[in-house]
Motif scaffolding. Structure first.
Motif, PDB file in Angstrom:
ATOM      1  N   GLU A 143       2.319  10.946 -11.262  1.00 31.71           N
ATOM      2  CA  GLU A 143       1.930  10.313 -12.056  1.00 31.71           C
ATOM      3  C   GLU A 143       1.387   8.958 -11.540  1.00 31.71           C
ATOM      4  N   GLY A 144       1.776   8.804 -10.290  1.00 27.97           N
ATOM      5  CA  GLY A 144       1.367   7.586  -9.561  1.00 27.97           C
ATOM      6  C   GLY A 144       2.407   6.419  -9.480  1.00 27.97           C
ATOM      7  N   LEU A 145       3.612   6.629  -9.912  1.00 29.94           N
ATOM      8  CA  LEU A 145       4.703   5.930 -10.061  1.00 29.94           C
ATOM      9  C   LEU A 145       5.100   5.187  -8.675  1.00 29.94           C
ATOM     10  N   PHE A 146       4.812   5.953  -7.682  1.00 29.46           N
ATOM     11  CA  PHE A 146       5.300   5.686  -6.194  1.00 29.46           C
ATOM     12  C   PHE A 146       4.065   5.141  -5.546  1.00 29.46           C
ATOM     13  N   ALA A 147       2.725   4.982  -5.789  1.00 28.25           N
ATOM     14  CA  ALA A 147       1.803   4.825  -5.155  1.00 28.25           C
ATOM     15  C   ALA A 147       2.048   3.344  -4.466  1.00 28.25           C
ATOM     16  N   PRO A 148       1.477   3.394  -3.114  1.00 26.39           N
ATOM     17  CA  PRO A 148       1.847   2.210  -2.605  1.00 26.39           C
ATOM     18  C   PRO A 148       0.747   0.887  -2.951  1.00 26.39           C
ATOM     19  N   GLU A 149      -0.469   1.401  -3.645  1.00 28.02           N
ATOM     20  CA  GLU A 149      -1.312   0.233  -4.415  1.00 28.02           C
ATOM     21  C   GLU A 149      -0.588  -0.422  -5.493  1.00 28.02           C
ATOM     22  N   ARG A 150       0.408   0.101  -6.174  1.00 27.65           N
ATOM     23  CA  ARG A 150       1.075  -0.420  -7.211  1.00 27.65           C
ATOM     24  C   ARG A 150       2.169  -1.623  -6.642  1.00 27.65           C
ATOM     25  N   LYS A 151       2.643  -1.614  -5.429  1.00 25.48           N
ATOM     26  CA  LYS A 151       3.274  -2.517  -4.943  1.00 25.48           C
ATOM     27  C   LYS A 151       3.199  -3.888  -5.036  1.00 25.48           C
ATOM     28  N   ARG A 152       3.942  -4.666  -5.554  1.00 21.87           N
ATOM     29  CA  ARG A 152       3.329  -6.228  -5.475  1.00 21.87           C
ATOM     30  C   ARG A 152       4.147  -7.007  -4.628  1.00 21.87           C
ATOM     31  N   ALA A 153       3.484  -8.145  -4.247  1.00 26.26           N
ATOM     32  CA  ALA A 153       4.072  -8.820  -3.313  1.00 26.26           C
ATOM     33  C   ALA A 153       5.291  -9.858  -3.846  1.00 26.26           C
ATOM     34  N   LEU A 154       6.443  -9.892  -3.006  1.00 23.92           N
ATOM     35  CA  LEU A 154       7.450 -10.748  -3.477  1.00 23.92           C
ATOM     36  C   LEU A 154       7.135 -12.315  -3.571  1.00 23.92           C
ATOM     37  N   PRO A 155       7.643 -12.953  -4.503  1.00 23.81           N
ATOM     38  CA  PRO A 155       7.491 -14.400  -4.492  1.00 23.81           C
ATOM     39  C   PRO A 155       8.161 -15.099  -3.216  1.00 23.81           C
ATOM     40  N   PHE A 156       7.422 -16.070  -2.411  1.00 32.15           N
ATOM     41  CA  PHE A 156       8.039 -16.489  -1.238  1.00 32.15           C
ATOM     42  C   PHE A 156       9.482 -17.391  -1.405  1.00 32.15           C
ATOM     43  N   LEU A 157       9.341 -18.057  -2.449  1.00 35.37           N
ATOM     44  CA  LEU A 157      10.680 -18.885  -2.911  1.00 35.37           C
ATOM     45  C   LEU A 157      10.839 -18.779  -4.216  1.00 35.37           C
TER      46      LEU A 157
END
Length: 497
Positions: A143-157
């Protein structure tokens, strides 16, 4: 017609009408009665059984009941699990999973079948659990739940950090302690069960609850969410493999860090999260930077900024010093001009002195010529030349009279030469439109329009409207001119000098 002899009818011979024989106390049972007897017998004999088999035909009804079948390579038995027990299951039953079902056997009179009423269900061994886990992982990955392109960057602070974990375990204390050491931040803890019945649903609700917080509200919305739990066996961590938790993490509007178990433990929640941490302490390290390192980095950047700002000044000073060294000294530049100025000043002084001396000598020479006897001699010589020039008043008066007499005849003739004087006597002046005088008939015939000027004004006419003259008009005879007086010979003026 069949022959019937009731002498031999004992009630078991299959006669036409059922009759109860003498001494027969076995009354016939109804189907419901025998079904009830069977049901009671089976339940009494098999009131508690544990069956191992593979699930097949798993189906959840709208009422919440679970229907399935347990089978092995030789037999099949139907099973049913009521809604209360189905809700307490620690995993999602699917076809092909080998389980151990605990319950009691009963019958279903409506279909004359026996079945097992399941009270609890467990996966039959770690191998079956891993097989179920792999099957669920493959389905969710498709279903695409583990796709790498869905990963978001974490906030720096992040300013606010949300933590989904048990409030009484050591995990939350480790996270808070690590955050305080690295970068003190505001932490919101959503307490949940991390294992056992209902843990998966609580974790899923907590993740969705953080995403549902409106920005700018009374409760601050987290910038990042940490889903954490300590280490344990695969059964202890199974709540974080549930589909509800995986979907909640994948659908979270806030970046999620999964910190479930130790470094070697892996759950489906780790695959769905935006970042996986090997331990809860590592999750705190991933969430925030080190404040001391940031301050040191800011100090270094400020120093580099000052260096960058001063670098052009230093380079400019170096270039200026290098060019100043190449320039000649000011006294050396002005020395030649000062020397030339001195020479010109000396030449000016000598020139003025020489000019004064020359003028003085010339003045002396001129003054020598201005003696009184010499001046008297020159005045006498000038008087003598003036007398020889003959400039007497009688001579000048005679010449003026002669010039006046010569000009008088010309003055008398001049008014008669005015071309408009004849207009007073009835003549007309013929001109073209542009004012040119026409003196011939041929010239006048070439004009399209003429202007006749009379004594009292001008009259424009067309050339065709004038009647042609029969004979040329002879001009009037000119008046006889007076004989010019012969000019008297002008006396020759003597030389003044």
């Amino acid at each position: 017609m069949p022959f019937y002899n009731d002498e031999y009818d004992d009630g078991r011979s299959g006669g036409l009408v059922a009759k109860q024989g003498a001494g027969d106390n076995a009354a016939p049972l109804s189907v419901s009665e025998i079904s009830a007897l069977l049901k009671r017998t089976v339940e009494d004999r098999f009131g508690f059984v544990r069956l191992r088999g593979e699930l097949s035909g798993v189906k959840r009804a709208a009422s919440g009941h679970l229907y399935c079948a347990l089978k092995d390579d030789k037999a099949v038995i139907d099973g049913v699990m009521w809604r209360g027990g189905a809700q307490r299951l620690a995993f999602r039953p699917e076809d092909g999973i080998e389980v151990i079902a605990t319950g009691k056997l009963t019958t279903y009179p409506g279909r004359s079948k026996y079945q097992i009423v399941i009270e609890s269900m467990e996966i039959a061994g770690e191998g079956a659990l891993l097989a179920l886990l792999e099957k669920l992982r493959a389905r969710l990955a498709a279903e695409g739940l583990f796709a790498p392109e869905r990963k978001r960057a974490l906030p720096f602070l992040p300013r606010v950090i949300g933590v989904v974990t048990s409030p009484t375990g050591a995990v939350i204390r480790d996270i808070l302690h690590r955050l305080a050491d690295r970068f003190p931040s505001r932490v919101l803890v959503w307490p949940v069960l991390v294992q056992g019945e209902g843990a998966a649903q609580q974790v899923a609700n907590a993740v969705r609850g953080f995403s549902a917080i409106a920005p700018g509200g009374p409760v601050p919305r987290p910038d990042v969410v940490i889903v954490a739990r300590g280490g344990g066996s695969i059964e202890d961590l199974w709540s974080f493999n549930e589909e509800a938790v995986v979907r909640a993490v994948a659908e979270s509007a806030i970046p999620v860090i999964s910190a479930v178990g130790h470094e070697t433990d892996t759950t489906l929640c780790d695959h769905a999260a935006d970042r996986r941490a090997p331990t809860p302490t590592a999750a705190a390290e991933i969430a925030v930077p080190v404040r001391a390192e940031l301050m040191a980095q800011l100090d270094e950047l400020a120093l580099r900024k000052r260096r960058c700002a001063m670098r052009p000044v230093v380079l400019g000073r170096e270039r200026l010093e290098a060019r100043v060294q190449r320039l000649p000294r000011p006294d050396a530049i002005l020395a030649a001009k000062a020397q030339k100025l001195d020479e010109l000043a000396d030449r000016l002084r000598r020139g003025l002195q020489d000019r004064e001396r020359a003028k003085r000598e010339r003045l002396g020479q001129t003054a020598a010529k201005l003696s009184l006897p010499l001046l008297r001699q020159r005045v006498a010589a000038s008087n003598e030349r003036l007398e020889r020039a003959g400039m007497t008043p009688r001579l000048l008066s005679r010449r003026w009279t002669q010039a006046r007499d010569a000009l008088a005849p010309v003055a008398r003739v001049l008014p008669q030469l005015d071309p408009r004087l004849p207009l007073q006597r009835g003549y007309a002046l013929v001109t073209s439109v542009d004012g040119q005088a026409l003196t011939s008939r041929e010239r006048a015939a070439q004009e399209a329009a003429l202007v006749l000027e009379f004594r009292d004004g001008k009259l424009p006419v067309t050339a065709g409207s004038a009647a042609p003259a029969q004979s040329p008009v002879s001009p009037p005879p000119a008046p006889p001119r007076k004989a010019a007086r012969p000019k008297a010979p002008e006396p020759r003026q003597g030389d003044l000098f």
